[in-house]
Design a protein around this motif. Structure first.
Motif, PDB file in Angstrom:
ATOM      1  N   ASN A  36       9.838   4.454   1.157  1.00 42.53           N
ATOM      2  CA  ASN A  36       9.854   3.154   1.849  1.00 42.53           C
ATOM      3  C   ASN A  36       8.854   2.172   1.252  1.00 42.53           C
ATOM      4  O   ASN A  36       8.164   2.481   0.296  1.00 42.53           O
ATOM      5  CB  ASN A  36       9.514   3.393   3.325  1.00 42.53           C
ATOM      6  N   MET A  50       3.128  -2.537  12.798  1.00 33.18           N
ATOM      7  CA  MET A  50       2.260  -1.635  13.575  1.00 33.18           C
ATOM      8  C   MET A  50       0.777  -1.853  13.285  1.00 33.18           C
ATOM      9  O   MET A  50       0.407  -2.584  12.359  1.00 33.18           O
ATOM     10  CB  MET A  50       2.642  -0.173  13.322  1.00 33.18           C
ATOM     11  N   GLU A  51      -0.002  -1.172  14.083  1.00 33.06           N
ATOM     12  CA  GLU A  51      -1.451  -1.221  13.958  1.00 33.06           C
ATOM     13  C   GLU A  51      -1.898  -0.700  12.584  1.00 33.06           C
ATOM     14  O   GLU A  51      -1.338   0.283  12.081  1.00 33.06           O
ATOM     15  CB  GLU A  51      -2.013  -0.309  15.068  1.00 33.06           C
ATOM     16  N   ILE A  71      -4.229   1.378  10.506  1.00 34.95           N
ATOM     17  CA  ILE A  71      -5.140   2.512  10.786  1.00 34.95           C
ATOM     18  C   ILE A  71      -6.031   2.826   9.575  1.00 34.95           C
ATOM     19  O   ILE A  71      -6.466   3.970   9.392  1.00 34.95           O
ATOM     20  CB  ILE A  71      -4.351   3.777  11.232  1.00 34.95           C
ATOM     21  N   SER A  72      -6.315   1.790   8.779  1.00 34.29           N
ATOM     22  CA  SER A  72      -7.087   2.018   7.533  1.00 34.29           C
ATOM     23  C   SER A  72      -8.464   2.629   7.739  1.00 34.29           C
ATOM     24  O   SER A  72      -9.052   3.148   6.783  1.00 34.29           O
ATOM     25  CB  SER A  72      -7.286   0.713   6.762  1.00 34.29           C
ATOM     26  N   VAL A 118       5.575  -0.275   2.210  1.00 29.86           N
ATOM     27  CA  VAL A 118       4.531  -0.466   3.224  1.00 29.86           C
ATOM     28  C   VAL A 118       3.569  -1.557   2.739  1.00 29.86           C
ATOM     29  O   VAL A 118       3.108  -1.519   1.593  1.00 29.86           O
ATOM     30  CB  VAL A 118       3.733   0.830   3.485  1.00 29.86           C
ATOM     31  N   GLU A 135      11.787   6.950  13.305  1.00 30.30           N
ATOM     32  CA  GLU A 135      10.328   6.896  13.110  1.00 30.30           C
ATOM     33  C   GLU A 135       9.670   6.124  14.252  1.00 30.30           C
ATOM     34  O   GLU A 135       8.687   6.570  14.849  1.00 30.30           O
ATOM     35  CB  GLU A 135      10.017   6.227  11.764  1.00 30.30           C
ATOM     36  N   PHE A 157      -4.031  11.283   9.293  1.00 29.35           N
ATOM     37  CA  PHE A 157      -5.205  10.524   8.866  1.00 29.35           C
ATOM     38  C   PHE A 157      -6.358  10.860   9.805  1.00 29.35           C
ATOM     39  O   PHE A 157      -6.151  11.003  11.010  1.00 29.35           O
ATOM     40  CB  PHE A 157      -4.884   9.014   8.852  1.00 29.35           C
ATOM     41  N   ILE A 196       1.181   9.480  11.199  1.00 25.76           N
ATOM     42  CA  ILE A 196       2.144   8.436  10.829  1.00 25.76           C
ATOM     43  C   ILE A 196       3.395   9.082  10.223  1.00 25.76           C
ATOM     44  O   ILE A 196       3.513  10.298  10.166  1.00 25.76           O
ATOM     45  CB  ILE A 196       1.550   7.429   9.808  1.00 25.76           C
ATOM     46  N   ASP A 197       4.306   8.240   9.769  1.00 22.39           N
ATOM     47  CA  ASP A 197       5.441   8.638   8.924  1.00 22.39           C
ATOM     48  C   ASP A 197       6.362   9.684   9.574  1.00 22.39           C
ATOM     49  O   ASP A 197       6.621  10.746   8.999  1.00 22.39           O
ATOM     50  CB  ASP A 197       4.915   9.146   7.568  1.00 22.39           C
ATOM     51  N   ILE A 241       0.820  -1.221   0.000  1.00 20.49           N
ATOM     52  CA  ILE A 241       0.000   0.000   0.000  1.00 20.49           C
ATOM     53  C   ILE A 241       0.851   1.266   0.000  1.00 20.49           C
ATOM     54  O   ILE A 241       0.312   2.359   0.033  1.00 20.49           O
ATOM     55  CB  ILE A 241      -0.966   0.043   1.217  1.00 20.49           C
ATOM     56  N   GLY A 242       2.166   1.098  -0.014  1.00 19.76           N
ATOM     57  CA  GLY A 242       3.049   2.270   0.031  1.00 19.76           C
ATOM     58  C   GLY A 242       2.752   3.180  -1.153  1.00 19.76           C
ATOM     59  O   GLY A 242       2.679   2.722  -2.285  1.00 19.76           O
ATOM     60  N   ASP A 243       2.545   4.465  -0.877  1.00 19.90           N
ATOM     61  CA  ASP A 243       2.328   5.390  -1.983  1.00 19.90           C
ATOM     62  C   ASP A 243       3.410   6.465  -2.004  1.00 19.90           C
ATOM     63  O   ASP A 243       3.414   7.360  -2.811  1.00 19.90           O
ATOM     64  CB  ASP A 243       0.934   6.022  -1.899  1.00 19.90           C
ATOM     65  N   GLY A 244       4.351   6.333  -1.063  1.00 21.87           N
ATOM     66  CA  GLY A 244       5.428   7.324  -1.012  1.00 21.87           C
ATOM     67  C   GLY A 244       6.565   6.873  -1.925  1.00 21.87           C
ATOM     68  O   GLY A 244       6.498   5.809  -2.546  1.00 21.87           O
ATOM     69  N   LYS A 285       6.110  -1.731   7.773  1.00 31.82           N
ATOM     70  CA  LYS A 285       6.785  -0.666   7.021  1.00 31.82           C
ATOM     71  C   LYS A 285       8.278  -0.955   7.049  1.00 31.82           C
ATOM     72  O   LYS A 285       8.859  -1.138   8.123  1.00 31.82           O
ATOM     73  CB  LYS A 285       6.494   0.708   7.637  1.00 31.82           C
ATOM     74  N   PRO A 288      -0.383   5.075  15.553  1.00 33.29           N
ATOM     75  CA  PRO A 288      -0.608   3.624  15.539  1.00 33.29           C
ATOM     76  C   PRO A 288       0.238   2.943  16.619  1.00 33.29           C
ATOM     77  O   PRO A 288       1.359   3.380  16.900  1.00 33.29           O
ATOM     78  CB  PRO A 288      -0.145   3.194  14.141  1.00 33.29           C
TER      79      PRO A 288
HETATM   80  P1  ADP Z   1       6.644   6.708   3.212  1.00 33.41           P
HETATM   81  O1  ADP Z   1       7.564   7.003   4.329  1.00 33.41           O
HETATM   82  O2  ADP Z   1       7.268   5.830   2.193  1.00 33.41           O
HETATM   83  O3  ADP Z   1       6.050   7.957   2.618  1.00 33.41           O
HETATM   84  P2  ADP Z   1       4.212   6.312   4.759  1.00 33.41           P
HETATM   85  O4  ADP Z   1       4.524   6.009   6.187  1.00 33.41           O
HETATM   86  O5  ADP Z   1       3.769   7.686   4.427  1.00 33.41           O
HETATM   87  O6  ADP Z   1       5.426   5.863   3.826  1.00 33.41           O
HETATM   88  O7  ADP Z   1       3.124   5.278   4.271  1.00 33.41           O
HETATM   89  C1  ADP Z   1       2.696   5.245   2.915  1.00 33.41           C
HETATM   90  C2  ADP Z   1       1.190   4.949   2.865  1.00 33.41           C
HETATM   91  O8  ADP Z   1       0.925   3.673   3.468  1.00 33.41           O
HETATM   92  C3  ADP Z   1       0.360   5.939   3.681  1.00 33.41           C
HETATM   93  O9  ADP Z   1       0.002   7.054   2.929  1.00 33.41           O
HETATM   94  C4  ADP Z   1      -0.843   5.107   4.059  1.00 33.41           C
HETATM   95  O10 ADP Z   1      -1.770   5.097   3.010  1.00 33.41           O
HETATM   96  C5  ADP Z   1      -0.270   3.719   4.225  1.00 33.41           C
HETATM   97  N1  ADP Z   1       0.055   3.418   5.632  1.00 33.41           N
HETATM   98  C6  ADP Z   1       1.207   3.664   6.304  1.00 33.41           C
HETATM   99  N2  ADP Z   1       1.135   3.273   7.582  1.00 33.41           N
HETATM  100  C7  ADP Z   1      -0.107   2.746   7.755  1.00 33.41           C
HETATM  101  C8  ADP Z   1      -0.801   2.145   8.866  1.00 33.41           C
HETATM  102  N3  ADP Z   1      -0.228   2.009  10.063  1.00 33.41           N
HETATM  103  N4  ADP Z   1      -2.070   1.718   8.645  1.00 33.41           N
HETATM  104  C9  ADP Z   1      -2.681   1.852   7.432  1.00 33.41           C
HETATM  105  N5  ADP Z   1      -2.071   2.408   6.363  1.00 33.41           N
HETATM  106  C10 ADP Z   1      -0.798   2.848   6.504  1.00 33.41           C
END
Ligand code: ADP
Ligand code: MG
Length: 394
Positions: A38, A105-106, A108-109, A40, A75, A233, A242-243, A32-35, A54, A91
């Motif tokens: 890293n 981690m938890e 948080i969707s 995820v 982090e 979020f 987060i992050d 689900i990582g959109d960054g 992550k 989380p």
């Molecule tokens: P990066 O450091 O690569 O930008 P992020 O920590 O921002 O990564 O996480 C990227 C995406 O993954 C978030 O925008 C979110 O949609 C999802 N995500 C990250 N952590 C969680 C979590 N604990 N629960 C649900 N979704 C998460």
């Protein structure tokens, strides 16, 4: 990417070994990582439970350039520390694996990315309360008013984050003003305006340099360091942050300013959409509340803990005043870097043509005023006045 980076198959093995009670043969794994930094993953088992992994690689996800994995420890520590102070807002961490640079981690969707919520015109009424509730303890407890002198030095050492700070020092506080890496992305038609009003305004550039130097050298308190609307979020019931891989001991106003900047960007962009009137009122309300309440709350939080043998009330007032003016300054730098620099948001890119140029100039004027007038703006309504000002933009 390096060998240790997980994929869907290796995650199943990883879960079996590290989370035997969670594991089953039908785990569903989704990236689900959109960054661009890293990796995820979200994992579901057939009992309906989920967790998030992550992972930080030593090679940057987007460009493959090396990036120190100490950031994932930072982090994790920020999440633990803020989680202890304000457990509702981050989380829960299930496990930290230093060797493989993984935080489990938890999930948080059930909370939604604030940037996307702002774009669709939604902001929870209590947002400002939750934000204040989250930020005040972490900024307050890690300031020198509360944190033990010795421990603070050790913490500063741990949270020294040169590579991530370097990214902000460049992308937020240098490149938008001098484009020395030729990476700025300027919308066609805005070149002259930016040259005259950003690159060539010496008085203004001096103010930005002062803010940059402060960001680099002022270990005031532990800050998240990247608290834009994509790190927050929300839903009707609460907020999660987060992050925190950019965390370090820096000026507290940087975090507050980051949030305000993205509200102001959402507001000014929303003016070009006639369906958003009610939402815009609520955004203004939130900006005013955040600014008018957070410093009072910080004062109330710190006052009973103030060691009056060493600090006076007057000092505390000055301390808060400093965070207030930094907040305005960094609100300005965050707005400007999104318009001029190379890390745009979807919201910035949502307008085209004349509207885009008009909106961008308006944002740049607001950003500049916040920076130049950061010591004289004292009340939230003054920010609202700036947001509503009908500017001469030529
Ligand atoms: P990066 O450091 O690569 O930008 P992020 O920590 O921002 O990564 O996480 C990227 C995406 O993954 C978030 O925008 C979110 O949609 C999802 N995500 C990250 N952590 C969680 C979590 N604990 N629960 C649900 N979704 C998460
Ligand atoms: Mg990140």
């Amino acid at each position: 990417m390096s060998e240790k980076v997980l994929d869907k198959e290796s995650i199943r093995k990883y879960i079996k070994k590290n989370f035997p009670n969670f594991y089953d043969d039908n785990l569903k794994v989704q990236e689900i990582g959109d960054g661009n930094i890293n990796y995820v993953f979200i994992v579901h088992n057939n009992k309906g439970e989920s967790l998030v992994l992550k992972q930080a690689d030593e090679l940057l996800r987007s460009s493959g350039r090396p990036l120190d994995t100490h950031r994932i420890e930072i982090e994790k520590e920020y999440l633990l520390r803020s989680g202890k102070l304000s457990p509702k807002y981050v989380p829960e961490i299930y496990k930290f694996d230093l060797e493989n640079s993984i935080i489990a981690m938890e999930d948080i969707s059930e909370f939604k990315n604030l940037r996307k919520e702002l774009e669709r015109g939604f902001i929870p009424k209590d947002f400002y309360k939750w934000l204040i509730d989250f930020l005040v303890p972490i900024l307050g407890d890690t300031s020198s008013i509360i944190e033990n002198r010795h421990e603070k030095k050790e913490n500063i050492k741990f949270f020294t984050n040169p590579e991530m700070c370097d990214i902000s020092e460049d992308l937020v506080l240098t490149e938008p003003y001098e484009d020395y890496k030729n990476r700025n992305i300027i919308y066609p038609g805005e070149e002259t305006f930016i040259k005259e009003n950003i690159y060539e305004d010496e008085e203004f550039r001096l103010a930005v340099d002062i803010l940059k130097e402060k960001f680099m050298n002022y270990n005031q308190c532990l800050i998240h360091g990247d608290l834009h609307s994509g790190s927050i979020f929300v839903n009707e019931n609460g907020l999660k942050v987060i992050d925190s891989e950019f965390a370090f001991y820096g000026p507290g106003g940087y975090d507050i300013g980051n949030v305000l900047a993205h509200f102001i960007i959402a507001f000014i962009t929303g003016l070009y959409d006639s369906n958003k009137l009610e939402f815009l009122d609520e955004l203004e309300n939130q900006v005013e509340k955040i600014f008018d309440e957070i410093f009072k709350e910080l004062y109330r939080y710190l006052l009973p803990k103030l060691d009056i043998n060493h600090y006076s009330k007057k000092f505390l007032e000055e301390f808060i005043k400093g965070i207030k003016s930094d907040t305005l300054g960094y609100t300005g730098t965050e707005i400007i870097r999104r318009v001029v620099g190379d890390t745009k948001t979807s919201e910035i890119e949502s307008l085209e043509g004349e509207d885009r140029i008009h909106r961008d100039k308006r944002l740049l004027c607001i950003g500049k005023k916040l920076i130049l007038e950061r010591k004289s703006i004292l009340k939230g309504y003054e920010i609202i006045d700036l947001m509503e000002e009908n500017l001469e933009l030529e």
